[in-house]
Design a protein around this motif. Structure first.
Motif, PDB file in Angstrom:
ATOM      1  N   VAL A   1     -24.001 -44.692  -5.412  1.00  0.00           N
ATOM      2  CA  VAL A   1     -23.874 -43.701  -4.871  1.00  0.00           C
ATOM      3  C   VAL A   1     -23.028 -44.093  -3.151  1.00  0.00           C
ATOM      4  N   LEU A   2     -22.523 -42.791  -3.517  1.00  0.00           N
ATOM      5  CA  LEU A   2     -22.075 -43.052  -2.110  1.00  0.00           C
ATOM      6  C   LEU A   2     -22.548 -41.993  -0.612  1.00  0.00           C
ATOM      7  N   PRO A   3     -23.300 -43.033   0.246  1.00  0.00           N
ATOM      8  CA  PRO A   3     -24.404 -42.126   0.903  1.00  0.00           C
ATOM      9  C   PRO A   3     -23.452 -41.171   1.926  1.00  0.00           C
ATOM     10  N   LEU A   4     -23.697 -40.007   2.315  1.00  0.00           N
ATOM     11  CA  LEU A   4     -23.080 -39.531   3.824  1.00  0.00           C
ATOM     12  C   LEU A   4     -24.745 -39.035   5.090  1.00  0.00           C
ATOM     13  N   ASP A   5     -24.632 -39.093   5.564  1.00  0.00           N
ATOM     14  CA  ASP A   5     -25.109 -38.717   6.804  1.00  0.00           C
ATOM     15  C   ASP A   5     -24.537 -37.955   7.428  1.00  0.00           C
ATOM     16  N   ARG A   6     -25.176 -37.403   8.300  1.00  0.00           N
ATOM     17  CA  ARG A   6     -24.273 -36.601   9.668  1.00  0.00           C
ATOM     18  C   ARG A   6     -23.479 -37.445  11.202  1.00  0.00           C
ATOM     19  N   SER A   7     -23.925 -38.703  10.947  1.00  0.00           N
ATOM     20  CA  SER A   7     -22.398 -39.983  11.009  1.00  0.00           C
ATOM     21  C   SER A   7     -21.149 -39.998  10.476  1.00  0.00           C
TER      22      SER A   7
END
Length: 302
Positions: free
Chosen positions: A27-33
């Motif tokens: 899993v490669l998480p991406l959020d707003r930051s």
């Protein structure tokens, strides 16, 4: 399978992060930051720097009232960003699953809504999500999915399910809307279906990923309370009164009344039919009870 998860901090995103490794994902998480959906250029650059096999877009502007107040922002996040994500995935041949909503339907008539039914949202949130769907489908990616979900519940972030239990534990009386219907959906079940769809080699398209069933908010709440009480949950509530959607005058944005989704296509395509929402709800209640027991064991109280 290397999977980028957009919206990793949300309710569905947290389930994707938790279950992904069990399903064989890196899993490669991406959020707003890490990738701002309101900045297409930055979004493209962030994705270009990552090697991945699939992308799940669980990020959205979901606050219905906020969407009504700031429609331009809603359109950037819910309509324009999905187009950019779809383009990036199409360019590299990656699978793409864009999470959408039952709110794309007008919901004037009772009955289960199917993937082939015409949309006709009644508020900015629904219209912006419908535009995002169209943008993804127009890209024509070989493995691009638009997965509609509804009334999500699960660990990681409180939902209507959790708020009902909290209110029922504090109050002897409560009210719930009785003329708005949809399909409650356990995040864990949705994630497992997403995995099966992403691994398919055939063409994508629109698909409903919800647990089986159609209930009103009032019926939903009453069923959750009844099952929790039967499992030993201590609740104070004695009476749950039905109210109408029209009586919710604090809401400025219109809500659709009948948006329950038919989920049989997901079962046919994946070979794993979506189970009834009541069975999923019982599993989630057990998870919550186990968490409370573990907290007591640590000395944290109830």
């Amino acid at each position: 399978m290397r999977v980028v998860v957009m919206g990793a901090s949300g309710r569905l995103g947290s389930a994707l992060l938790r279950l992904g490794p069990e399903l064989g994902w890196e899993v490669l998480p991406l959020d707003r930051s890490g990738a701002n959906l309101e900045n297409p250029g930055a979004l493209v650059r962030a994705l270009q720097a990552i090697e991945f096999d699939a992308l799940v877009n669980a990020a959205a502007m979901t606050d219905v009232e906020a969407c009504e107040e700031t429609p331009e922002q809603a359109w950037r996040v819910n309509a324009e960003a999905p187009r950019v994500l779809a383009e990036s995935c199409a360019a590299r041949g990656s699978a793409f699953l864009h999470v959408s909503t039952d709110y794309v339907f007008a919901g004037h008539e009772p009955g289960l809504k199917r993937e082939s039914d015409a949309v006709g949202a009644v508020n900015v949130y629904g219209r912006s999500k419908a535009a995002g769907e169209e943008a993804v489908l127009q890209m024509g990616g070989p493995r691009h999915w638009v997965a509609r979900v509804a009334w999500l519940f699960g660990s990681g972030r409180d939902s209507a399910f959790d708020f009902v239990l909290e209110r029922a534990a504090r109050n002897e009386e409560m009210t719930l809307v009785a003329d708005k219907y949809s399909s409650p959906t356990f995040c864990d079940d949705a994630v497992r279906t997403f995995d099966r769809l992403l691994r398919r080699q055939g063409p994508g398209g629109v698909i409903h990923v919800v647990n089986e069933g159609c209930v009103s908010w009032w019926e939903y709440g009453c069923a959750v309370i009844e099952r929790a009480r039967s499992m030993g949950w201590s609740l104070r509530v004695r009476q749950v009164d039905p109210v109408t959607l029209q009586s919710m005058t604090q809401w400025k944005a219109r809500r659709p009344c009948h948006t329950a989704l038919a989920a049989d296509l997901a079962g046919r395509l994946t070979g794993a039919p979506m189970r009834p929402w009541t069975a999923a709800a019982e599993d989630y209640l057990r998870i919550k009870l186990n968490a409370k027991s573990a907290e007591r064991a640590r000395g944290g109280g109830v």
